[in-house]
Motif scaffolding. Structure first.
Motif, PDB file in Angstrom:
ATOM      1  N   LEU A 117     -24.564  13.001  90.044  1.00 37.68           N
ATOM      2  CA  LEU A 117     -23.216  12.456  89.894  1.00 37.68           C
ATOM      3  C   LEU A 117     -23.319  11.227  89.000  1.00 37.68           C
ATOM      4  CD1 LEU A 117     -20.212  12.403  90.585  1.00 37.68           C
ATOM      5  CD2 LEU A 117     -20.785  11.168  92.689  1.00 37.68           C
ATOM      6  N   MET A 118     -22.734  11.321  87.796  1.00 32.15           N
ATOM      7  CA  MET A 118     -22.895  10.281  86.790  1.00 32.15           C
ATOM      8  C   MET A 118     -21.531   9.791  86.295  1.00 32.15           C
ATOM      9  SD  MET A 118     -25.991  12.020  84.550  1.00 32.15           S
ATOM     10  CE  MET A 118     -26.176  10.574  83.494  1.00 32.15           C
ATOM     11  N   THR A 119     -21.429   8.495  86.075  1.00 38.26           N
ATOM     12  CA  THR A 119     -20.264   7.910  85.424  1.00 38.26           C
ATOM     13  C   THR A 119     -20.559   7.805  83.932  1.00 38.26           C
ATOM     14  OG1 THR A 119     -19.649   6.637  87.387  1.00 38.26           O
ATOM     15  CG2 THR A 119     -18.776   5.884  85.285  1.00 38.26           C
ATOM     16  N   CYS A 120     -19.593   8.215  83.115  1.00 38.89           N
ATOM     17  CA  CYS A 120     -19.826   8.191  81.677  1.00 38.89           C
ATOM     18  C   CYS A 120     -18.574   7.753  80.932  1.00 38.89           C
ATOM     19  CB  CYS A 120     -20.307   9.558  81.175  1.00 38.89           C
ATOM     20  SG  CYS A 120     -19.219  10.947  81.568  1.00 38.89           S
ATOM     21  N   SER A 121     -18.781   7.169  79.762  1.00 35.89           N
ATOM     22  CA  SER A 121     -17.690   6.666  78.928  1.00 35.89           C
ATOM     23  C   SER A 121     -18.231   6.498  77.510  1.00 35.89           C
ATOM     24  CB  SER A 121     -17.190   5.321  79.472  1.00 35.89           C
ATOM     25  OG  SER A 121     -18.222   4.344  79.377  1.00 35.89           O
ATOM     26  N   GLU A 122     -17.433   5.860  76.663  1.00 33.35           N
ATOM     27  CA  GLU A 122     -17.903   5.557  75.311  1.00 33.35           C
ATOM     28  C   GLU A 122     -19.161   4.688  75.343  1.00 33.35           C
ATOM     29  OE1 GLU A 122     -17.013   6.244  72.237  1.00 33.35           O
ATOM     30  OE2 GLU A 122     -14.947   6.972  72.238  1.00 33.35           O
ATOM     31  N   GLU A 123     -19.229   3.779  76.314  1.00 32.23           N
ATOM     32  CA  GLU A 123     -20.329   2.820  76.365  1.00 32.23           C
ATOM     33  C   GLU A 123     -21.468   3.263  77.269  1.00 32.23           C
ATOM     34  OE1 GLU A 123     -17.077   1.949  77.100  1.00 32.23           O
ATOM     35  OE2 GLU A 123     -16.652   1.264  75.044  1.00 32.23           O
ATOM     36  N   LYS A 124     -21.190   4.087  78.268  1.00 28.42           N
ATOM     37  CA  LYS A 124     -22.186   4.442  79.275  1.00 28.42           C
ATOM     38  C   LYS A 124     -22.365   5.954  79.327  1.00 28.42           C
ATOM     39  CE  LYS A 124     -23.189   3.727  84.209  1.00 28.42           C
ATOM     40  NZ  LYS A 124     -22.683   3.143  85.469  1.00 28.42           N
ATOM     41  N   ASN A 125     -23.595   6.408  79.149  1.00 29.03           N
ATOM     42  CA  ASN A 125     -23.885   7.850  79.126  1.00 29.03           C
ATOM     43  C   ASN A 125     -22.929   8.565  78.164  1.00 29.03           C
ATOM     44  OD1 ASN A 125     -25.944   7.706  81.190  1.00 29.03           O
ATOM     45  ND2 ASN A 125     -24.303   7.470  82.696  1.00 29.03           N
ATOM     46  N   SER A 126     -22.813   8.032  76.961  1.00 33.43           N
ATOM     47  CA  SER A 126     -21.820   8.532  76.007  1.00 33.43           C
ATOM     48  C   SER A 126     -22.083   9.973  75.579  1.00 33.43           C
ATOM     49  CB  SER A 126     -21.770   7.620  74.776  1.00 33.43           C
ATOM     50  OG  SER A 126     -23.020   7.589  74.111  1.00 33.43           O
ATOM     51  N   LYS A 127     -23.337  10.385  75.553  1.00 34.44           N
ATOM     52  CA  LYS A 127     -23.635  11.766  75.161  1.00 34.44           C
ATOM     53  C   LYS A 127     -23.002  12.746  76.142  1.00 34.44           C
ATOM     54  CE  LYS A 127     -27.835  12.688  73.854  1.00 34.44           C
ATOM     55  NZ  LYS A 127     -29.279  13.048  73.876  1.00 34.44           N
ATOM     56  N   LEU A 128     -23.122  12.460  77.437  1.00 37.84           N
ATOM     57  CA  LEU A 128     -22.512  13.311  78.450  1.00 37.84           C
ATOM     58  C   LEU A 128     -20.994  13.241  78.357  1.00 37.84           C
ATOM     59  CD1 LEU A 128     -22.730  15.108  80.988  1.00 37.84           C
ATOM     60  CD2 LEU A 128     -22.808  13.005  82.352  1.00 37.84           C
ATOM     61  N   PHE A 129     -20.448  12.054  78.123  1.00 33.39           N
ATOM     62  CA  PHE A 129     -19.007  11.857  78.018  1.00 33.39           C
ATOM     63  C   PHE A 129     -18.408  12.762  76.944  1.00 33.39           C
ATOM     64  CE2 PHE A 129     -15.408   9.301  76.225  1.00 33.39           C
ATOM     65  CZ  PHE A 129     -14.594   9.285  77.349  1.00 33.39           C
ATOM     66  N   HIS A 130     -18.968  12.729  75.761  1.00 36.05           N
ATOM     67  CA  HIS A 130     -18.426  13.526  74.664  1.00 36.05           C
ATOM     68  C   HIS A 130     -18.731  15.012  74.842  1.00 36.05           C
ATOM     69  CE1 HIS A 130     -17.090  10.022  72.543  1.00 36.05           C
ATOM     70  NE2 HIS A 130     -18.293   9.494  72.523  1.00 36.05           N
ATOM     71  N   ALA A 131     -19.835  15.330  75.487  1.00 31.62           N
ATOM     72  CA  ALA A 131     -20.164  16.734  75.737  1.00 31.62           C
ATOM     73  C   ALA A 131     -19.160  17.375  76.677  1.00 31.62           C
ATOM     74  CB  ALA A 131     -21.570  16.854  76.312  1.00 31.62           C
ATOM     75  N   VAL A 132     -18.810  16.677  77.749  1.00 28.48           N
ATOM     76  CA  VAL A 132     -17.939  17.237  78.781  1.00 28.48           C
ATOM     77  C   VAL A 132     -16.514  17.428  78.262  1.00 28.48           C
ATOM     78  CG1 VAL A 132     -16.854  16.721  80.995  1.00 28.48           C
ATOM     79  CG2 VAL A 132     -19.314  16.432  80.722  1.00 28.48           C
ATOM     80  N   LEU A 133     -16.035  16.505  77.428  1.00 30.93           N
ATOM     81  CA  LEU A 133     -14.664  16.609  76.909  1.00 30.93           C
ATOM     82  C   LEU A 133     -14.556  17.789  75.956  1.00 30.93           C
ATOM     83  CD1 LEU A 133     -13.913  12.830  76.311  1.00 30.93           C
ATOM     84  CD2 LEU A 133     -13.020  14.281  78.142  1.00 30.93           C
ATOM     85  N   GLY A 134     -13.803  18.790  76.376  1.00 33.25           N
ATOM     86  CA  GLY A 134     -13.713  20.024  75.599  1.00 33.25           C
ATOM     87  C   GLY A 134     -14.941  20.898  75.719  1.00 33.25           C
ATOM     88  N   GLY A 135     -15.788  20.635  76.715  1.00 32.07           N
ATOM     89  CA  GLY A 135     -17.067  21.331  76.838  1.00 32.07           C
ATOM     90  C   GLY A 135     -17.025  22.617  77.621  1.00 32.07           C
ATOM     91  N   LEU A 136     -15.853  23.117  77.975  1.00 34.55           N
ATOM     92  CA  LEU A 136     -15.693  24.407  78.646  1.00 34.55           C
ATOM     93  C   LEU A 136     -16.434  24.471  79.973  1.00 34.55           C
ATOM     94  CD1 LEU A 136     -16.104  26.697  75.475  1.00 34.55           C
ATOM     95  CD2 LEU A 136     -13.982  25.791  76.464  1.00 34.55           C
ATOM     96  N   GLY A 137     -16.655  23.310  80.584  1.00 30.57           N
ATOM     97  CA  GLY A 137     -17.334  23.273  81.876  1.00 30.57           C
ATOM     98  C   GLY A 137     -18.823  23.506  81.807  1.00 30.57           C
ATOM     99  N   GLN A 138     -19.416  23.504  80.620  1.00 29.17           N
ATOM    100  CA  GLN A 138     -20.817  23.874  80.461  1.00 29.17           C
ATOM    101  C   GLN A 138     -21.802  22.779  80.840  1.00 29.17           C
ATOM    102  OE1 GLN A 138     -22.106  26.973  79.588  1.00 29.17           O
ATOM    103  NE2 GLN A 138     -19.970  27.507  79.992  1.00 29.17           N
ATOM    104  N   PHE A 139     -21.383  21.536  80.865  1.00 27.32           N
ATOM    105  CA  PHE A 139     -22.319  20.433  81.039  1.00 27.32           C
ATOM    106  C   PHE A 139     -22.152  19.695  82.360  1.00 27.32           C
ATOM    107  CE2 PHE A 139     -20.937  20.916  76.619  1.00 27.32           C
ATOM    108  CZ  PHE A 139     -22.110  21.439  76.084  1.00 27.32           C
ATOM    109  N   GLY A 140     -21.018  19.883  83.011  1.00 26.59           N
ATOM    110  CA  GLY A 140     -20.798  19.211  84.272  1.00 26.59           C
ATOM    111  C   GLY A 140     -19.401  19.474  84.802  1.00 26.59           C
ATOM    112  N   ILE A 141     -19.202  19.087  86.038  1.00 23.03           N
ATOM    113  CA  ILE A 141     -17.905  19.251  86.708  1.00 23.03           C
ATOM    114  C   ILE A 141     -17.256  17.874  86.817  1.00 23.03           C
ATOM    115  CG2 ILE A 141     -16.761  19.925  88.855  1.00 23.03           C
ATOM    116  CD1 ILE A 141     -19.135  21.882  89.284  1.00 23.03           C
ATOM    117  N   ILE A 142     -16.066  17.737  86.258  1.00 21.21           N
ATOM    118  CA  ILE A 142     -15.354  16.463  86.268  1.00 21.21           C
ATOM    119  C   ILE A 142     -14.780  16.211  87.667  1.00 21.21           C
ATOM    120  CG2 ILE A 142     -13.397  15.174  85.331  1.00 21.21           C
ATOM    121  CD1 ILE A 142     -13.720  16.862  82.758  1.00 21.21           C
TER     122      ILE A 142
END
Length: 534
Positions: free
Chosen positions: A203-228
């Motif tokens: 369970l990770m918190t992500c944003s532009e500044e924190k864990n940004s790779k996961l943040f951008h992956a999940v947005l529009g990521g078709l559920g492939q990288f994590g569950i929001i």
């Protein structure tokens, strides 16, 4: 506790009975606060979606009581010696089985009827930060409930979908678009922060500044990288009322020229632009009276033949201007100034004024009418395309005036442009490589009414013809809510984003246990080491 143990025992018996490969003890160790269910009603609900085209039975359904429940389930799948898959399901509005799974567990993020009975709704978890102009919401929350909660503070999200009974996590996993996207961008461009359960159960918190790779992956990521599980959504002051306008065109280039002119004004002061720009294609007389076109008054009917439609096709521009009661005395002049440069058919102006919430929730009212007629829970062979601006006229000639012909249609055909600079290219979404591109959405229903042109088989075949036409004509469309069945098709869809998409998958969901209903990667079995995804 006794109930939980009995339920776990039932799950173990089910798994053994149907011969699945999961070690029953792995689910016994979960200890979730919500409910892990094998109730036939839950299984049946999770086996279907809005498309009613694909069916896939999970072995169990989780109604989570917290984000930790989801993390425990996914971690169990990740560490499983034999493997099972996990799919998150919001309101079940997928159309090609994207939220389904075999040999796995579906997480009912929005609760569903059973979750509601158990009091597992997460509306109380919403936090509206007025000073910072954002709201924190549970990933399974429906947008209609987000709207109601934020309006208590005079605020509302900036970007919407046409239908509000969709989950926050569901639309953010795809994009989230409507007539505001030309100005504010899609919903994924209006998110500050996410809590995400990755495919490793972290369970990770992500944003532009924190864990940004996961943040951008999940947005529009078709559920492939994590569950929001939580999203922090940008807000703005909510208007009180909407001036809603529809005008007709018989010439396609005039219609698209006006649409493109309107979205080019997004950088100008708010008084110099409309707040919402959409449109739809009318390929037969009947569409004027269908659920998406009920705006037209029966007392003032419009006939295609009476306005000189070119090739039997009309085009409707749909625009709105937001205002408050305190500025109501100037709305007429503002709208008149905005419309004076448009080239619609003068006799076809239709306007209405209504509360802001009524406009945003307009499709739900139409849904209730269709449900009353038994026309809602039918197959929906939808096709959504992003089309480059330079080729939209070719699509008109080949599809609207060609493949679709003058056949009766059973649903709206939306068409409206968006500005590419409002889309963050670091997200996982792919769009045409032009500054302006169009959404063309054929939102048709397959009806069992004896008419061949409205049958599921006919409409599915017609969708195939449209895609082949685009391919043969070299129109480089991208599917929105994409659906493909082969690796080559998915690689072609993502294009030069494929390598990044693949690398992100291997980092955040190396065993490919999430969102297998998308059919992008095959789940692995055996150890947690990285193996071939095909």
């Amino acid at each position: 506790m006794a109930t939980k143990l009995l339920l776990s025992f039932a799950i173990c018996r089910l798994i053994v009975t149907v011969g699945l490969t999961v070690d029953p003890s792995e689910l016994l160790r979960l200890g979730v606060d919500g409910q892990l269910s094998v109730d036939p009603f839950d299984i049946e609900t999770a086996s279907l979606d809005f498309g009613l085209i694909s069916r896939s039975e999970p072995m169990a359904v989780l109604h989570p009581g917290s984000a930790d429940d989801i993390a425990r389930l996914v971690q169990a799948a990740y560490l499983s010696s034999q493997g099972f898959t996990v799919s998150a399901r919001g309101h079940g509005h997928s159309i090609n089985g994207q939220a389904q799974t075999n040999n796995g567990v579906v997480i009912e993020m929005s609760g569903g009827s059973r979750g509601s009975r158990l009091g597992l709704g997460n509306l109380a978890k919403q936090q509206v930060a007025v000073k910072e102009m954002h709201v924190d919401v549970w990933g399974g929350e429906l947008w209609i409930d987000v709207l109601r909660r934020t309006l208590e503070h005079g605020l509302a999200p900036k970007s919407w979908t046409d239908y509000l009974y969709l989950s926050v996590g569901g639309t953010l996993s795809n994009g989230g678009i409507s007539g505001q996207a030309f100005n504010h961008g899609p919903q994924i461009s209006n998110v500050y922060e996410l809590d995400v359960v990755t495919g490793k159960g972290e369970l990770m918190t992500c944003s532009e500044e924190k864990n940004s790779k996961l943040f951008h992956a999940v947005l529009g990521g078709l559920g492939q990288f994590g569950i929001i599980t939580r999203a922090r959504i940008a807000l703005e002051p909510a208007p009180q009322r909407v001036r809603w306008i529809r005008v007709l065109y018989s010439n396609f280039s005039t219609f698209t020229g006006d649409q493109e002119y309107l979205i080019s004004m997004h950088g100008k002061p708010s008084t110099l632009k409309f707040d919402y720009v959409e449109g739809f294609v009318i390929v037969d007389e009947g569409l004027i009276n269908n659920w998406r076109s009920s705006f037209f008054s029966p007392r003032n009917p419009v006939k295609i033949s009476s306005v000189g439609a070119n090739g039997g096709v009309l085009y409707c521009l749909e625009i709105t201007k937001n205002y408050d009661e305190s500025t109501g005395d100037t709305i007429d002049q503002e709208v008149e100034a905005l419309m004076k440069n448009l080239n619609f058919i003068p006799s076809t102006v239709f306007t209405t004024d209504l509360p802001y919430t009524d406009f945003l929730d307009r499709v739900h009212r139409a849904e209730l009418k269709l449900r009353a007629k038994g026309l809602w829970e039918v197959p929906h062979p939808w096709l959504n395309l992003f089309v480059p601006r330079s080729r939209i006229a070719d699509l008109d000639r080949g599809v609207f005036k060609g493949i679709l012909g003058n056949n009766k249609t059973s649903g709206p055909i939306l068409i409206y442009p968006m500005n590419k600079n409002k889309w963050d290219q670091r997200s996982s979404v792919v769009t045409p490589d032009e500054d302006v591109f169009y959404l063309v959405a054929l939102l048709r229903s397959a009806l069992d009414n004896g008419e061949e042109t409205q049958s599921l088989e006919y409409l599915t075949d017609q969708n195939g013809k449209i895609l082949r036409f685009c391919d043969d004509a070299g129109i480089k469309v991208k599917q929105y809510l994409p659906h493909y069945t082969t690796r080559e098709e998915w690689m072609d869809h993502f294009g030069d984003k494929w390598d990044r998409f693949y690398q992100r998958k291997m980092e955040f969901d190396p065993r490919r246990i999430l969102a297998t209903g998308q059919r992008i990667f095959n789940p692995s079995s055996g150890s947690t080491s990285t193996v071939s995804p095909w």
